[in-house]
Enzyme design. Structure first.
Site, PDB file in Angstrom:
ATOM      1  N   ASP A   1      36.674  55.541 -83.469  1.00 17.83           N
ATOM      2  CA  ASP A   1      36.866  54.933 -82.152  1.00 17.83           C
ATOM      3  C   ASP A   1      38.362  54.840 -81.859  1.00 17.83           C
ATOM      4  O   ASP A   1      39.172  55.444 -82.558  1.00 17.83           O
ATOM      5  CB  ASP A   1      36.196  53.550 -82.093  1.00 17.83           C
ATOM      6  CG  ASP A   1      36.630  52.663 -83.257  1.00 17.83           C
ATOM      7  OD1 ASP A   1      37.722  52.896 -83.804  1.00 17.83           O
ATOM      8  OD2 ASP A   1      35.877  51.739 -83.630  1.00 17.83           O
TER       9      ASP A   1
ATOM     10  N   ASP B   1      41.679  53.655 -86.486  1.00 15.52           N
ATOM     11  CA  ASP B   1      41.197  53.474 -87.865  1.00 15.52           C
ATOM     12  C   ASP B   1      40.082  54.429 -88.251  1.00 15.52           C
ATOM     13  O   ASP B   1      39.957  54.813 -89.406  1.00 15.52           O
ATOM     14  CB  ASP B   1      40.725  52.029 -88.078  1.00 15.52           C
ATOM     15  CG  ASP B   1      39.399  51.746 -87.386  1.00 15.52           C
ATOM     16  OD1 ASP B   1      39.325  51.931 -86.161  1.00 15.52           O
ATOM     17  OD2 ASP B   1      38.436  51.353 -88.065  1.00 15.52           O
TER      18      ASP B   1
END
Length: 528
Positions: A97, A94
């Site tokens: 990360d 997303d």
């Protein structure tokens, strides 16, 4: 939420700093030349469009295809789902990360699909339709895998706590790849509803070019909606790992209405429209007046979609309810335009919409999209937007959307493009693990969990890999921006930030082309 609102209020209520007399003279001079500087700023919406679609290739998880254009990335997450005996390879990370969060990923795909539905012609003329379809399909292929049975949807791979403990490339991941799911005993109507919306919207996109795939997506969308509606509950209440990252603050009722309306658009089946009409009041569809549209809160998007149904004769019988939806849609639009009676979206001194300090650009990009969509709707239906501050025509609405996009692309007090890789000056230290560490293709030597923090995270130098097309969180409420990797509130980018802009870039590119054509056809007038 309350804390954020309080901080926002303090920010806008800050006392003005004292200024010296000579500074005032310079201010007058700067103000007088600022419009000249702005008009000299050439905005290349075509370049912005191309770069925005490249970003999704940077965020890919799984085995990368032969035609991967972002070459500093490589295969990753190839054992996702293995522990649970299911194939969950693929999908999108997303942000900066490596967790695959289902709710923001689904919203990203819904918005990419909606942008193609509204602006397919403009995207195609710009030569970017194939890339837009690839970006959508990379998400929907994953959702098909994640929906393993009618009442089971795998909601997340990895967990934020262990993931954030490490700073390493996705290709080197040593963090937990535990997968989490929603089912009959652990419902998540919000996640099921949004994933149904994404697959239904994508089924419309692929209906002509890939009818078999479109039908498959629709089948999954219908099952997911039935599952979410029958077994009701918030996904973050049954899946604790997501609570600190993507908690469903708005609940699930907006997603169920949203999913139903997308299914109506995809199937033309009256039962889905009746669901949107019959639950309009009790689910808040005609009750909530919003000033934001995001991965969590779908009401404004739902209300605008419902309002657009009013012009069709076959929807006359539901006119009263649809008018209520329209009223709330117009509240949102008027609040963005600063034309409501008291409840308007705050703006920075430089004119940017400002909702909250953390990743504010997500709200700007969705606002620009909804304003552009509604501007087209008003133009095509020969109507005007009615606000407390008077009626507004489609040109003014589109003009304001353009001002927000231009701010993003560099027409702002920092002279900074917040779309990474666009223009001469953009964020160089984006909060992104893969971009901030030497490319796996350049150096295949393993970089461990904390090695990245030790050797790469704190570096003053720009990221070695440019995260082209990423829209970062952006400036604060005073137009200030600090380009530091550790400043994740401002320098982290997310897939759902960029997704709504794809169609807006294409629309503005078309508009600029028409202007250029009109100017070219103007008769030459002699001047002395």
């Amino acid at each position: 939420m309350a804390m954020e609102k309080k901080q926002q209020h303090q920010c806008y209520g800050a006392a003005p700093k004292p200024t010296f007399r000579f500074a005032k003279h310079w201010a007058v001079l700067l103000i007088s030349i600022f419009p000249i500087l702005n008009t000299g700023l050439a905005v290349d919406y075509g370049d912005a469009l191309k770069k925005s679609l490249l970003y999704f290739e940077s965020q890919r998880s799984g085995r990368l295809p032969y035609n991967q254009r972002v070459t500093w990335r490589h295969h990753s997450g190839l054992t996702d789902g293995l522990e649970q005996g299911v194939d969950l390879v693929g999908g999108y990370y997303d942000a900066g990360d490596h967790v695959k969060f289902g709710l923001p990923m689904a919203f990203t795909v819904t918005m990419l699909s909606w942008t193609v539905i509204e602006f397919q012609h403009q995207i195609a003329v710009a030569g970017e339709l194939e890339h837009a379809l690839e970006a959508i399909k990379w998400g929907t292929d994953y959702f098909i895998k994640a929906h393993t049975s009618p009442n089971v949807l795998w909601a997340e791979v990895g967990d934020g706590d262990t993931d954030h403990y490490c700073w390493q490339r996705p290709e080197d991941m040593t963090t937990s790849r535990q997968a989490y799911r929603i089912d009959e005993n652990n419902p998540g109507s919000d996640l099921a509803g949004e994933t149904a919306a994404a697959m239904a919207a994508a089924s419309i996109v692929f209906k002509k070019t890939n009818p078999h795939y479109s039908h498959l997506l629709l089948h999954h969308a219908q099952q997911l909606f039935e599952f979410g509606d029958k077994y009701r509950g918030k996904y973050d209440e049954n899946m604790g790992v997501v609570k600190s990252y993507y908690a469903s603050v708005s609940g699930y009722k907006d997603e169920l209405l949203w999913g139903a309306l997308w299914l109506y658009k995809a199937t033309d089946n009256e039962k889905y429209l009746e669901y949107v009409i019959n639950n309009a009041h009790c689910f808040g569809g005609t009750g909530w007046a919003m000033e934001e549209f995001s991965w969590d809160v779908k009401y404004a998007g739902l209300q605008i979609m419902a309002a657009k149904l009013l012009v069709e004769e076959k929807h006359r019988e539901h006119g009263d309810t649809l008018e209520q939806y329209r009223s709330k849609a117009e509240h949102y639009l008027c609040s963005c335009l600063n034309k409501n009676n008291g409840t308007n979206v705050n703006r920075t001194p430089g004119g940017l919409l400002h909702i909250r300090q953390w990743n504010n650009m997500q709200y700007v990009s969705t606002a620009a999209f909804l304003l552009t969509v509604y501007s087209d709707f008003l133009l095509n239906s020969n109507q005007k937007l009615k606000c407390h501050g008077g009626s507004v025509d489609h040109e003014e609405i589109l003009g304001f959307a353009k001002s927000q996009v231009d701010y993003i692309l560099g027409s702002n007090p920092m002279n900074m493009s917040y779309l990474v890789g666009y223009g001469p000056k953009y964020p160089a230290r984006v909060h992104h693990r893969g971009a901030s560490i030497v490319s796996y293709r350049e150096n295949k030597g393993f970089i461990g969990c904390t090695q990245g923090y030790d050797n790469w995270y704190g570096r003053e130098e720009p990221n070695p890999n440019v995260l082209v097309g990423a829209l970062v969180g952006g400036p604060d409420c005073q137009d200030n921006f600090t380009d530091q990797r550790s400043n994740y509130m401002q320098t982290e980018a997310c897939t759902y930030n960029t997704a709504p802009l794809v169609g807006v870039f294409a629309k503005l590119l078309q508009m600029e082309g028409q202007k250029s054509h009109d100017n070219h056809n103007q008769p030459l007038v002699a001047s002395y």
